[in-house]
Design a protein around this motif. Structure first.
Motif, PDB file in Angstrom:
ATOM      1  N   THR A 213     -13.765 -33.682 -33.035  1.00 14.98           N
ATOM      2  CA  THR A 213     -12.415 -33.140 -32.848  1.00 14.98           C
ATOM      3  C   THR A 213     -11.391 -34.238 -33.035  1.00 14.98           C
ATOM      4  O   THR A 213     -11.460 -35.286 -32.378  1.00 14.98           O
ATOM      5  N   ALA A 214     -10.450 -34.011 -33.955  1.00 19.60           N
ATOM      6  CA  ALA A 214      -9.342 -34.963 -34.104  1.00 19.60           C
ATOM      7  C   ALA A 214      -8.440 -34.826 -32.886  1.00 19.60           C
ATOM      8  O   ALA A 214      -8.083 -33.715 -32.490  1.00 19.60           O
ATOM      9  N   GLU A 215      -8.108 -35.957 -32.280  1.00 16.48           N
ATOM     10  CA  GLU A 215      -7.300 -35.908 -31.063  1.00 16.48           C
ATOM     11  C   GLU A 215      -5.834 -35.658 -31.396  1.00 16.48           C
ATOM     12  O   GLU A 215      -5.314 -36.117 -32.417  1.00 16.48           O
ATOM     13  N   ASP A 216      -5.180 -34.937 -30.530  1.00 18.85           N
ATOM     14  CA  ASP A 216      -3.740 -34.695 -30.675  1.00 18.85           C
ATOM     15  C   ASP A 216      -2.986 -36.008 -30.478  1.00 18.85           C
ATOM     16  O   ASP A 216      -3.333 -36.814 -29.609  1.00 18.85           O
ATOM     17  N   LYS A 217      -1.969 -36.222 -31.307  1.00 19.32           N
ATOM     18  CA  LYS A 217      -1.131 -37.433 -31.202  1.00 19.32           C
ATOM     19  C   LYS A 217       0.341 -37.019 -31.298  1.00 19.32           C
ATOM     20  O   LYS A 217       0.671 -35.972 -31.879  1.00 19.32           O
TER      21      LYS A 217
END
Length: 184
Positions: free
Chosen positions: A175-179
């Motif tokens: 999962t790509a982390e929220d930034k």
């Protein structure tokens, strides 16, 4: 003088673990039309010692009544005990599961009459069951190396002993982390 007569225990064959054959004898040297031997024969195998393993054992005949016009010579026969095939395991259970980092193998009930051996290429054999940890499938071949009373048996031709060890991929989520950033 008495005429010579020979009573010979006949050779017999049996399989290891099987029933004893019916013992018989032959008579040679009697005059035509005469039956100089009577009574119930007694048979002794291997001088009364064990004869339960594969091999050859003497059979002695005795206990017969011989006509007084004859002298008898007894000749031993031979009991041959033949080896039989070892017995493949009646059940084997393949393994199939999801990758968990542990090694896995098949489940096999014991064979009769020898030592179980395993192979993954049907050429190199070991008494240690193969294992698999990483994803993939390993085919396991099984045979029984017979003991002194049993013949070797290839078991992998039987549907009950063709086994596999299958490790399936474990589901993984990346999962790509929220930034957050400011414009510009």
């Amino acid at each position: 003088n008495p005429k010579s007569l020979t009573v010979t225990a006949e050779d017999k064959t049996m399989n290891y673990g099987g029933s004893l054959p019916t013992f018989t004898y032959t008579v040679s040297g009697a005059l035509d039309g005469q039956t100089p031997v009577s009574g119930e024969a007694t048979y002794t195998i291997n001088n009364g010692n064990a004869y339960t393993n594969v091999g050859e054992y003497p059979i002695a005949v005795s206990g017969l009544t011989i006509d007084s016009n004859y002298t008898v010579t007894y000749v031993d026969g031979t009991l041959t005990v033949n080896s039989v095939d070892a017995t493949c395991p009646s059940t084997t259970t393949s393994y199939e599961g999801t990758y968990d980092g542990n090694s896995h193998t098949i489940i096999v009930n014991e064979a009769v009459g020898g030592t179980m051996e395993y192979s993954t290429d049907n050429q190199t054999w070991s008494t240690t069951k193969p294992t698999r940890t990483d994803v993939g499938t390993t085919t396991v071949y099984v045979r029984v190396v017979g003991d002194s009373n049993h013949n070797d048996v290839e078991c992998s031709d039987s549907s009950t002993t063709v086994t596999t060890i299958t490790v399936n991929p474990k589901s993984l989520t990346v999962t790509a982390e929220d930034k957050t950033m400011n414009y510009g």
